[in-house]
Design an enzyme around this catalytic site. Structure first.
Site, mmCIF file in Angstrom:
data_model
loop_
_atom_site.group_PDB
_atom_site.id
_atom_site.type_symbol
_atom_site.label_atom_id
_atom_site.label_comp_id
_atom_site.label_asym_id
_atom_site.label_seq_id
_atom_site.Cartn_x
_atom_site.Cartn_y
_atom_site.Cartn_z
ATOM 1 N N HIS A 71 17.405 12.371 7.163
ATOM 2 C CA HIS A 71 17.922 12.980 5.946
ATOM 3 C C HIS A 71 18.552 14.332 6.286
ATOM 4 C CE1 HIS A 71 14.423 10.720 3.717
ATOM 5 N NE2 HIS A 71 15.319 9.897 4.238
ATOM 6 N N TYR A 134 7.477 22.354 6.682
ATOM 7 C CA TYR A 134 8.815 22.918 6.774
ATOM 8 C C TYR A 134 9.077 23.914 5.666
ATOM 9 C CZ TYR A 134 9.626 18.668 3.923
ATOM 10 O OH TYR A 134 9.531 17.657 3.004
#
Length: 470
Positions: A71, A134
C-alpha cells in the site's frame, strides 16, 4: 534478543530515493530492553526530514507468515517493530524514474525505516506476536490519493521468505493490480500564488503545466481572505510560492493603500506561514530591497537590519518576519523587477523609439532583477534543497542608476544614450500632486549566498540585451 543490543544510531541509504533505514541503539539487561524509537533531534541531525508525525499506529500479528501490503499512501511513515521481526518490502509507486524500484530488508526492534509518501509498504512476519508500529504525518482521508500493488507482482519479483501460497492474505490484497496497471502517485502539489503577475507568469514558463503544479490568481485564491486555512486540502501541497503582493508603492501611502498593503504583504504572509508549518509545506516568499533605507554603503547582505522608509517597505519587512516563522522557508529578496507587461525597460524603449528624451533619476543605484531569473533561482533552491533562509537574487555586475539603465536601453535599441538626462529623486517628484513613497537610494544586494548554492546570476547588461532582443 541479545543480537539487537550494542548498535549505534546510523543512517543507511537504500536504492529508493528518500527511503532510509536507521539502525537504533537498544539498551537491555535481564529485565528487558529500552530504545528511543523516534527521537526528533537525533534523527533530523542525521539528515532525516522533520516530517511532523500526527498519528501513531500499531498492527499486532499473532502468527508467523502474516503478510500485508503493498500500500502506498500520500503521507510519510516512520516504521519500526516493538516486538518480533518482519521481512519488509517497499516498492516505489511515485511518478518518476524510480517508479517500480524495490527494496527489502528485515526489521527487528533495533531497526527502523523512513518511508516517504508514495512508496508502497508491505511486510511479512518472521516471528509470532509481532507488533508493527508506524508514525504517520497525516490523517486518513477518503479523498486522498492511494496506490496499491499485488504482492505477487512479477515485475517487482519480491522474494518472500515464506511463499505467498503458504500464508494468509486478505482478499483485498489479492485483488490489487500488477505494476503495469498501477496509477503512480503524483508529487505533492506546488501552488504558485500571484500567477497573473510578472513573476507568476515567469514561474509558469519555468515550472510548466504538470498536473501537480497549480497556479492561482487573486480570483482563484485571495490570500487576504480570512478563510484561507480552509481554502485547500493543504496536506496535498509540498510547496507554496508566494508571488502575490501589493506593489503600488506610492498608493500604499494613502489610507486605503496602507490597509491593502498590510493585508497582502504582511497579514496574508503570516497566514500562509502558519499553513506551511501545520502541513509540512516549503514556503517560498518574495521580498524587496524596500525593507532597507538605502543609506548603507556597499551591497546589502541577507541579514542586514531592516529600516524601511515607507508603508510598502514596512509591510514587506513585516512579511519577511512572518515568512521566517515557517520552519521550511525560502525568502527570495529582489530589486527592480522586470518581467512581462508594462515596466521601466519597456517604457524607456518606447520613449526612445518615439523620439522622446526623458529625465531619469540618477541618485538611486541598484541592479535589475528579471522575472525569469527569479523564477530560475526559486526552482534552483527547491531542486538542490538549499539550506532554508533568505537569499538575495538580482542580476550581477556593476550597480547602475535608473538613468544609467535608461541609457543602456537607448544604446541597445540603436538610439543615442545622450538623449537621457539625469535628475535627482527630489527633482523628479517635486511637482507630484499625490502621495509619494520615499525610495532607498542604494538598492544593491549582495549575491554571495545565492552564488554559493551553485546558482550563477546573469550579468545585468547581458540580461538587459537579451530581454530587449526577445
Amino acid at each position: 534478543m541479545s543480537d539487537i543490543f550494542g548498535k549505534h544510531l546510523q543512517r543507511i541509504e537504500t536504492p529508493i530515493p528518500g527511503l532510509v533505514v536507521f539502525e537504533l541503539p537498544v539498551h537491555g539487561d535481564s529485565r528487558g530492553w529500552f530504545k528511543e524509537n523516534w527521537q526528533r533531534e537525533k534523527m533530523t541531525s542525521l539528515g532525516l526530514d522533520d516530517f511532523g508525525p500526527v498519528q501513531n499506529n500499531i498492527s499486532f500479528n499473532d502468527a508467523v507468515g502474516t503478510t500485508r501490503g503493498i500500500h502506498a499512501e500520500p503521507w510519510d511513515k516512520w516504521v519500526s517493530v516493538a516486538t518480533g521481526r518482519i521481512f519488509g518490502a517497499w516498492v516505489d509507486l511515485r511518478e518518476g524514474p524510480s517508479f517500480g524500484a524495490v527494496f527489502t530488508t528485515e526489521i527487528d526492534p533495533s531497526r527502523a525505516i523512513f518511508v516517504p509518501r508514495g512508496v508502497g509498504n508491505s511486510y511479512q512476519t518472521l516471528a509470532a506476536d509481532t507488533s508493527y508500529a508506524y508514525l504517520v504525518n497525516d490523517h486518513w482521508s477518503p479523498a486522498a490519493e492511494y496506490a496499491f500493488l499485488n504482492l505477487a507482482d512479477e515485475t517487482a519479483a519480491i522474494e518472500w521468505p515464506i511463499p505467498l501460497s503458504e500464508v494468509e492474505i486478505s482478499d483485498k490484497d489479492k485483488a490489487h493490480p500488477r505494476l503495469a496497471d498501477v496509477t503512480p502517485i503524483a508529487p505533492r502539489k506546488t501552488l504558485v500564488l500571484g500567477a497573473a503577475g510578472q513573476l507568476g507568469l515567469a514561474l509558469r514558463e519555468r515550472l510548466g503545466d504538470a498536473s501537480h503544479i497549480e497556479y492561482a490568481t487573486r480570483a482563484d485564491l485571495d490570500v487576504t481572505a480570512p478563510d484561507i486555512t480552509g481554502a485547500r486540502r493543504w496536506r496535498d501541497y509540498g510547496t507554496i510560492i508566494n508571488a502575490a503582493a501589493y506593489t503600488a508603492v506610492d498608493t500604499a501611502e494613502t489610507a486605503e493603500g496602507r490597509t491593502a498593503a498590510w493585508q497582502a504583504n504582511a497579514v496574508a504572509v503570516a497566514a500562509l506561514a502558519r499553513i506551511a508549518n501545520e502541513n509540512g509545506i516549503t514556503f517560498v516568499h518574495v521580498s524587496s530591497d524596500y525593507v532597507f533605507d538605502g543609506t548603507g554603503a556597499g551591497a546589502y547582505s541577507e541579514d542586514a537590519a531592516f529600516a524601511p522608509l515607507g508603508v510598502y517597505g514596512q509591510s514587506k519587512a513585516a512579511g519577511d518576519l512572518a515568512a521566517q516563522t515557517a520552519s521550511r522557508h525560502y525568502i527570495v529578496r529582489t530589486s527592480w523587477v522586470i518581467g512581462e507587461g508594462k515596466n521601466f525597460v519597456r517604457t524607456m524603449a518606447s520613449l526612445a523609439e518615439r523620439g522622446i528624451d526623458p529625465n531619469v533619476v540618477s541618485d538611486q543605484i541598484g541592479r535589475l532583477s528579471f522575472a525569469n531569473d527569479i523564477a530560475d533561482a526559486i526552482a534552483h533552491l527547491l531542486d538542490v534543497g538549499a539550506e532554508y533562509g533568505t537569499y538575495n537574487v538580482t542580476t550581477s555586475g556593476a550597480a547602475l542608476s535608473w538613468a544609467d539603465i535608461a541609457r543602456e536601453v537607448f544604446r541597445l535599441t540603436g538610439n543615442d544614450p545622450a538623449r537621457v538626462s539625469d535628475v535627482t529623486t527630489a527633482e523628479y517628484f517635486e511637482n507630484a500632486t499625490t502621495p509619494v513613497s520615499p525610495r532607498p537610494l542604494n538598492s544593491v544586494l549582495d549575491l554571495t549566498k545565492i552564488t554559493a548554492t551553485g546558482f550563477s546570476p546573469r550579468d545585468g547588461i547581458e540580461a538587459l540585451a537579451a530581454y530587449l532582443a526577445g
